[in-house]
Design an enzyme around this catalytic site. Structure first.
Site, PDB file in Angstrom:
ATOM      1  N   PRO A  93      31.931  54.330 -50.722  1.00  0.00           N
ATOM      2  CG  PRO A  93      31.630  56.647 -50.555  1.00  0.00           C
ATOM      3  CD  PRO A  93      31.111  55.427 -51.261  1.00  0.00           C
ATOM      4  NE  ARG A 146      52.182  44.472 -57.614  1.00  0.00           N
ATOM      5  CZ  ARG A 146      52.582  43.762 -56.557  1.00  0.00           C
ATOM      6  NH1 ARG A 146      51.692  43.258 -55.720  1.00  0.00           N
ATOM      7  NH2 ARG A 146      53.856  43.566 -56.326  1.00  0.00           N
ATOM      8  CD  GLU A 179      25.092  62.270 -52.929  1.00  0.00           C
ATOM      9  OE1 GLU A 179      25.255  61.891 -51.754  1.00  0.00           O
ATOM     10  OE2 GLU A 179      25.770  63.187 -53.446  1.00  0.00           O
ATOM     11  CG  ASP A 219      54.108  41.601 -53.079  1.00  0.00           C
ATOM     12  OD1 ASP A 219      55.167  42.072 -53.565  1.00  0.00           O
ATOM     13  OD2 ASP A 219      52.987  41.788 -53.578  1.00  0.00           O
TER      14      ASP A 219
HETATM   15  C1  JFH Z   1      31.246  57.255 -55.111  1.00  0.00           C
HETATM   16  C2  JFH Z   1      29.634  59.718 -53.544  1.00  0.00           C
HETATM   17  C3  JFH Z   1      28.444  58.758 -51.700  1.00  0.00           C
HETATM   18  C4  JFH Z   1      27.500  60.139 -49.902  1.00  0.00           C
HETATM   19  C5  JFH Z   1      28.784  60.865 -46.546  1.00  0.00           C
HETATM   20  C6  JFH Z   1      30.010  60.334 -47.227  1.00  0.00           C
HETATM   21  C7  JFH Z   1      29.599  59.951 -48.612  1.00  0.00           C
HETATM   22  C8  JFH Z   1      29.450  60.971 -53.021  1.00  0.00           C
HETATM   23  C9  JFH Z   1      29.657  56.490 -56.532  1.00  0.00           C
HETATM   24  C10 JFH Z   1      34.817  54.799 -52.836  1.00  0.00           C
HETATM   25  C11 JFH Z   1      35.731  55.190 -51.892  1.00  0.00           C
HETATM   26  C12 JFH Z   1      34.185  55.932 -53.248  1.00  0.00           C
HETATM   27  C13 JFH Z   1      33.070  56.027 -54.193  1.00  0.00           C
HETATM   28  C14 JFH Z   1      32.674  54.898 -54.914  1.00  0.00           C
HETATM   29  C15 JFH Z   1      31.552  54.944 -55.754  1.00  0.00           C
HETATM   30  C16 JFH Z   1      30.839  56.129 -55.840  1.00  0.00           C
HETATM   31  C17 JFH Z   1      30.396  59.590 -54.834  1.00  0.00           C
HETATM   32  C18 JFH Z   1      29.136  58.610 -52.896  1.00  0.00           C
HETATM   33  C19 JFH Z   1      28.248  60.020 -51.177  1.00  0.00           C
HETATM   34  C20 JFH Z   1      27.695  60.735 -47.587  1.00  0.00           C
HETATM   35  C21 JFH Z   1      28.742  61.125 -51.830  1.00  0.00           C
HETATM   36  C22 JFH Z   1      29.386  57.799 -56.216  1.00  0.00           C
HETATM   37  C23 JFH Z   1      32.354  57.226 -54.302  1.00  0.00           C
HETATM   38  N1  JFH Z   1      36.583  54.441 -51.148  1.00  0.00           N
HETATM   39  N2  JFH Z   1      35.640  56.505 -51.761  1.00  0.00           N
HETATM   40  N3  JFH Z   1      34.702  56.965 -52.567  1.00  0.00           N
HETATM   41  N4  JFH Z   1      30.336  58.255 -55.365  1.00  0.00           N
HETATM   42  N5  JFH Z   1      28.331  60.693 -48.865  1.00  0.00           N
END
Ligand code: JFH
Length: 260
Positions: A87, A156, A114, A171
């Protein structure tokens, strides 16, 4: 042939890559997709891949040793470009999809819990191009779905994946692809469905009027759904008709640059 390796504790997530566009690209030898079970590289009987976070806090973090062994085996002597969904990564955009579609070998590392111990990205960043990438501002449960999204967007764009009828280069010619404009609505037969008519201009055969109407609809949608994109339109790219429409929509254009 483009090679894609995907490492995950849930390789079953990638079953959709057997069907549709990507499935056909694989059958046709355009794409070589290889999924890997991360736990195959775990050391203990329980196949442990996670541990508690240093510094405290909620959840678990993926252990670096297991990732290191998996990555070393998959990479071998090669140098794929490595993509780690998170994220907190750089945004995944159409521009990045195009850049990645030009690479011969991509390696996707899917975290869970996480995320992955950050030293893994630091270590492989000394040997490979490593990008931490986000597909949007929401939190998924892991990287798998983000990889499906990226593989579809990249796939694609590969030569020969789309038929010529709707090739991906289209596109950049569509009204919406003038980069700050969204696409307008689309219609097919029948001309009336449940009382809803296809806009008459689309049946008129008047190519100039069709193009103008599509641009109007693209502008309307952009103002309604993505005002920040509308605000980024270069005023120099707008004609009188565009300006009148935006005025009717009460959309304030940024001021034109004035030389002095
Ligand atoms: C992923 C997860 C991090 C920590 C505040 C916000 C996030 C849960 C691996 C990509 C997008 C992802 C994504 C990608 C890989 C993983 C779950 C991560 C946190 C703190 C909590 C584990 C999530 N664009 N969205 N999500 N997680 N928190």
């Amino acid at each position: 042939m483009t090679r894609l390796d995907i490492i995950s504790i849930f390789p079953e997530y990638f079953a959709p890559l057997d069907v549709s566009l990507i499935g056909k690209a694989r059958e046709r030898g355009i794409l070589d997709v290889r999924t890997h079970q991360l736990r195959d590289w775990a050391h203990d009987v329980h196949k442990t891949v996670d541990d508690t976070p240093y510094g405290g806090g909620p959840g678990m973090v993926m252990k670096p040793e297991v990732w290191g062994e998996a990555l070393d085996d998959v990479i071998g002597d090669g140098a794929p470009r490595m993509i780690v969904p998170t994220p907190s990564g750089r945004p995944f955009t159409q521009e990045l999809a195009q850049e990645l579609a030009a690479e011969p070998w991509l390696l996707f590392a899917c975290g869970r819990y996480e995320g992955i111990d950050s030293r893994v990205m630091a270590e492989y960043g000394t040997r490979l191009r490593v990008d931490e990438v986000s597909i949007g501002d929401y939190v998924l449960a892991g990287g798998e779905v983000a990889v499906l999204v990226m593989v579809e967007a990249i796939g694609r764009l590969l030569p020969g994946v789309l038929g010529n009828a709707h090739s991906a280069v289209d596109d950049s010619f569509a009204p919406g692809a003038m980069r700050n404009l969204l696409e307008g609505p689309v219609y097919t037969k029948p001309p009336v469905w449940r009382g809803h008519e296809v806009p008459a201009v689309l049946l008129s055969g008047h190519h100039g009027k069709v193009a103008r109407w599509r641009r109007d609809e693209a502008l309307r949608r952009t103002v309604a759904n993505r005002p920040e994109l509308a605000a980024a339109i270069d005023p120099a790219t707008l004609d009188k008709h565009d300006r009148r429409l935006l005025d009717e929509l009460s959309f304030r254009l940024p001021p034109e640059d004035v030389a002095h």
